[in-house]
Design an enzyme around this catalytic site. Sequence first.
Site, PDB file in Angstrom:
ATOM      1  N   CYS A  65      22.041  20.856  46.118  1.00 11.47           N
ATOM      2  CA  CYS A  65      22.474  22.193  45.569  1.00 11.47           C
ATOM      3  C   CYS A  65      22.126  23.388  46.141  1.00 11.47           C
ATOM      4  CB  CYS A  65      21.876  22.101  44.025  1.00 11.47           C
ATOM      5  SG  CYS A  65      19.960  22.217  44.304  1.00 11.47           S
ATOM      6  N   HIS A 104      42.371  43.008  16.223  1.00 10.99           N
ATOM      7  CA  HIS A 104      44.182  43.091  16.547  1.00 10.99           C
ATOM      8  C   HIS A 104      44.334  43.303  18.122  1.00 10.99           C
ATOM      9  CE1 HIS A 104      47.878  45.239  17.054  1.00 10.99           C
ATOM     10  NE2 HIS A 104      48.217  44.268  16.335  1.00 10.99           N
TER      11      HIS A 104
END
Length: 829
Positions: free
Chosen positions: A780, A428
Amino acid sequence: MSGTSEEKFILWFDEIGIKDVPLVGGKNASLGEMYRKLSEKGVRVPYGFAITAYAYRYLLKKAGIEDKIKEVLKGLNTKDIENLKERGRQVRQLILSSDLPEDLEKEIVESYRRLSEKYSTDNVDVAVRSSATAEDLPDASFAGQQETYLNIRGEEALLQAVKKCFASLFTDRAISYREDKGFDHFSVYLSIAVQKMVRSDASSSGVMFTIDTESGFKDVVLITGAWGLGENVVQGKVNPDEFYVFKPTLKEGYRPIISKTLGEKQYKMIYSEDPNEPVKNIPTTEEERRRYVLSDDEILTLARWGVIIEEHYGKPMDIEWAKDGDGENIGTGELFIVQARPETVYGAKKMSVIETYVLEEKGEVLVEGKAVGDKIGQGKVRVIESVDRITEFKPGEVLVTTMTDPDWEPIMKIASAIITDQGGRTCHAAIISRELGIPAIVGAMNATKVLTTGEDVTVSCAEGEVGRVYRGLLKYRVDRIDVEKIPRTRTKIMMNAGIPENAFVQGQIPNDGVGLAREEFIINSHIGIHPNALLNFGKIKEDIERLKGMNYSYGLEEEIKRLEELVREIEERTAGYKDKAQFFIDKLAQGIARIAAGFWPNDVIVRLSDFKTNEYANLLGGFLYEPHEHNPMIGWRGASRYYDPNFKEAFGLECKAIKKVRDEMGLKNVKVMVPFCRTPEEGRRVIEIAEEYGLKQGEDGLEFYVMAEIPSNVIAAEEFAEIFDGFSIGSNDLTQLTLGLDRDSELVAHLYNENEPAVKRLISQVIRVAREKGRKIGICGQAPSDYPEFAEFLVREGIDSISLNPDTVLKTRLRIAELEKKLGILPEQ
């Protein structure tokens, strides 16, 4: 009762559909829709009937209490919590003290008997769920506003539960919510679902979203589950198991469970013999806590149902599921869907502007838990352990509690952040904080004990899956980027990635894939054990027994103790796995798959493990298998490990993990990259051994790249191009090896510079050779992320792709777009 549908007290699930929200509310309309339309597609929904909104209005009219309710609510101020509580109590009492009209009561009882006959029992056990008629509108989730009653048996118990449901239209939180959303209290009516209970008290249940609830990534199904009835998961009383399934390849027939996380599952809700308390919570056993609540087949079945439901409704869905107990008198062992509603946070959103919260300072971490959302909040702590004390809460404070339920919503909406000891991502507190746009940390375990009312804290959900509470008010900023205005470039702009939990967010940043996916983070964080210790787990246990059988000295006692501790820790981390090597394969595969899914269908180039000996030694059990090297940076690392008899089998586990990602999960966008490959002969040997373990170059488009990070990779580039499908320049190692320095040494750190002419000449040379040989070439390393001029140099040299750290992707794309425009380079169409 005769008459039109608008004037019926009872409508059965096979009589209603989604168009009937005004008659039976969103929950019931959805149950009827699925029962009628999706049963034929294999989705199982327990049968039942709806007590209609007309029946509710009939009750108010016959009891003569509507005007009295209006009088009680006149001049209501929902900000005055005490006033709200008293008025809510009065309204509920008016309804509870009224008798159900005789004709309505009679129809409810007759319908219950008919349902009992269908299930061949006298008093069938049912779930009695409220279903508001304005429920689940696109901009308002009424989920949890009204009550649900489980394991209701017998006519008297049912009639009592019905009255309680009708009264729950006026819970404090429902009154407050309607006021906030601008709904008139008398234009929202209540219908009730009376549905056959699924005996998940003897099995498991949970919640499923057809979207990632944290990032809004739409290509996954998120399933959470715990033992027992589902209320514990919905209310956040337990930390559940979590599973992610990738939708695109699931639809193609693959088995893409890309993530499995074991939750604590501290309690389970079961049936009670007490008629006044039909359900109760009991602690779970140690065995239950260490075991997943669903098998892989069941995970995939639920995910397929989720996709079917989502496609039927045409929008992301929030779904509750339950599994019947398996055995005499407790069920069939089958899965069922017991509820479905539209997901109300991300489902309607269009990602036109990306907001990134960035913490600019670090501080003392007080508490950690699961991050909900990706924002940062600050304020004074207010610890409240009981909903009776919510009147103490002040706007802008940080709410700290054990868990929340809908009764807490009046103060949740005025909190700057929310922290709960219990709960998972679908509890919740998590659902409401997402809807409100408030950062929350759930499952923090001990927040209510560690944090104290009045202290200033910063609540950060901007650092991945782990949410952190820092002492004090730390500086942070919010970066906003308009996605629509990001230009396309000819040079591919890829990303360096390694943290699977960040992939769903990072993949939504405009990109051309992943140029470097590092295995090291996955191995360190998700596995933490040396692969040889897993492969030789049985032998380690045998060694302990052998040593114990010797007439040993004090030194041997210490060795035995060390090995026993190692075995205990491995058992703890690999709970549920008899085959310890399979644990390595599965966890590495899931980490890689999550990155591949986040960037699908773009290429994801996965670099094989590139730990040095000192780093491997730091893994659990590493001390047994790693030599001591004086300079690990240029020692036994990369390709030289993969064919070595002492590591070959461990390398095989990496190959099997990648094979699983591509073959079982269908993520064919994964490519392989070999690091620190010193000679062409090493490259050939690695590709041959990878094939032994099922990774065959060229099969199903599988490509092998090589890191160009050693001068020999450049000098012998023509030979490497004969073996590999492409190159990726690793500027970090290439710089240290070209300049002859240790990049970890502070003594020569001032000499380390990727912009040195010698380094740039080597990079120019390897780009030229790759282009001549028709091979892909990218970079990279760190340099283009750190230096804008270096990125421009690469574009001028004609590099195919630049892979960057995520935080520099967008600004580098803008800069390269400008440069390409200046050079007259047009983006590919």
